[in-house]
Design a protein around this motif. Sequence first.
Motif, PDB file in Angstrom:
ATOM      1  N   MET A   1      39.340  20.210  42.615  1.00 27.24           N
ATOM      2  CA  MET A   1      40.343  20.199  41.703  1.00 27.24           C
ATOM      3  C   MET A   1      41.633  19.259  41.853  1.00 27.24           C
ATOM      4  O   MET A   1      42.100  19.765  43.037  1.00 27.24           O
ATOM      5  CB  MET A   1      40.566  21.521  40.913  1.00 27.24           C
ATOM      6  N   ASN A   2      41.889  18.436  41.202  1.00 25.51           N
ATOM      7  CA  ASN A   2      43.200  17.781  41.684  1.00 25.51           C
ATOM      8  C   ASN A   2      44.312  18.273  40.827  1.00 25.51           C
ATOM      9  O   ASN A   2      44.324  18.198  39.372  1.00 25.51           O
ATOM     10  CB  ASN A   2      43.190  16.138  41.658  1.00 25.51           C
ATOM     11  N   LEU A   3      45.530  18.747  41.073  1.00 23.21           N
ATOM     12  CA  LEU A   3      46.686  19.267  40.357  1.00 23.21           C
ATOM     13  C   LEU A   3      47.885  18.306  40.755  1.00 23.21           C
ATOM     14  O   LEU A   3      48.089  17.805  41.807  1.00 23.21           O
ATOM     15  CB  LEU A   3      46.996  20.752  40.809  1.00 23.21           C
ATOM     16  N   SER A   4      48.564  18.197  39.717  1.00 23.58           N
ATOM     17  CA  SER A   4      49.714  17.492  39.864  1.00 23.58           C
ATOM     18  C   SER A   4      50.676  18.126  40.911  1.00 23.58           C
ATOM     19  O   SER A   4      50.638  19.403  40.871  1.00 23.58           O
ATOM     20  CB  SER A   4      50.434  17.242  38.624  1.00 23.58           C
ATOM     21  N   GLN A   7      52.113  21.140  38.725  1.00 25.11           N
ATOM     22  CA  GLN A   7      51.080  22.173  38.453  1.00 25.11           C
ATOM     23  C   GLN A   7      50.835  23.027  39.823  1.00 25.11           C
ATOM     24  O   GLN A   7      50.746  24.185  39.873  1.00 25.11           O
ATOM     25  CB  GLN A   7      49.621  21.522  38.211  1.00 25.11           C
ATOM     26  N   GLN A   8      50.978  22.640  40.913  1.00 24.44           N
ATOM     27  CA  GLN A   8      50.749  23.041  42.275  1.00 24.44           C
ATOM     28  C   GLN A   8      51.938  23.912  42.575  1.00 24.44           C
ATOM     29  O   GLN A   8      51.814  25.096  42.927  1.00 24.44           O
ATOM     30  CB  GLN A   8      50.595  22.180  43.303  1.00 24.44           C
TER      31      GLN A   8
END
Length: 70
Positions: A1-4, A7-8
């Motif tokens: 999952m790629n978070l901005s 978001q991280q």
Amino acid sequence: MNLSAEQQTAVAKGEPVTLNVGGMECVLLRRDIYLRMDPEPDAGPWTVEEMNLLADEAEEIISRKEVYDR
């Protein structure tokens, strides 16, 4: 999952992050935050106020039914 990065940072702070997964709204929480949550928040005993509200609602429903049954 790629978070901005934003978001991280939110996840690192223990804040929930709202995601859309395949058209479904989801919330991402850190595991430790999730495990601290009450599994059944509404499973406790009813308060007097909640019981009174339910009784009032039941009385209103019964009264409406009696009016329509005449």
